[in-house]
Design a protein around this motif. Structure first.
Motif: not given
Length: 171
Positions: A131-132, A134-136, A138, A140
């Protein structure tokens, strides 16, 4: 029906565990197991079953999914977990690894795609979750997992090839 009852009793723990996994509640799982038994007593007559355990598992899984759909529950995946751990790969990343293998690792990291290299560095070295990353970055969530798995496979193949070429034993 007696044989079906005996087989079903044998596999109740499997079915209950599966239902508990999907439904997340002991009460709901128990209800699902009982409901399954009632439904299956009719279904078992209609099907030519060659492997009862596999058939029962699939029917129970579909039953649980149907319950979740009817309740419009959202499926969640624990993307925070680090399920892609590989002791072999983590050993390579440790500084205690053989010098030639470490050199091969650094050499092969340069040959990965940017996405694979980034995800592997973030996941294993920075110890970030899917999740980290993916968030950082960009990507999926599924893409992060895919980049890590493909990157690990590509690294392993490259390191084996490189260490062989350099005259060292493969991993």
């Amino acid at each position: 029906m007696d044989c079906f009852g005996m087989l079903y009793k044998r596999y109740i723990p499997l079915v209950y565990g599966l239902c508990l996994k999907y439904l997340k509640s002991p009460e709901s799982a128990e209800d699902a197991v009982m409901q399954l038994f009632e439904d299956l007593s009719d279904k078992v007559k209609l099907h030519d079953i060659t492997n009862f355990r596999s058939w029962l598992y699939r029917v129970a899984q579909n039953h649980c999914l149907q319950i979740l759909r009817s309740k419009k529950m959202i499926f969640t995946t624990d993307w925070q977990s680090q399920s892609v751990d590989s002791a072999e790969f983590l050993d390579l990343l440790s500084e205690n690894g053989e010098e030639t293998q470490l050199k091969a690792l650094h050499h092969c990291m340069e040959h990965l795609s940017e996405a694979q290299r980034t995800c592997i560095q973030e996941f294993f070295l920075a110890e970030k979750s899917y999740a980290d990353i993916s968030e950082e970055k960009g990507y999926e969530l599924k893409g992060v997992k895919s980049h890590i798995q493909n990157g690990k496979r590509n690294l392993k193949l490259c390191i084996e090839k490189t260490t062989k070429e350099w005259g060292c034993c493969p991993i």
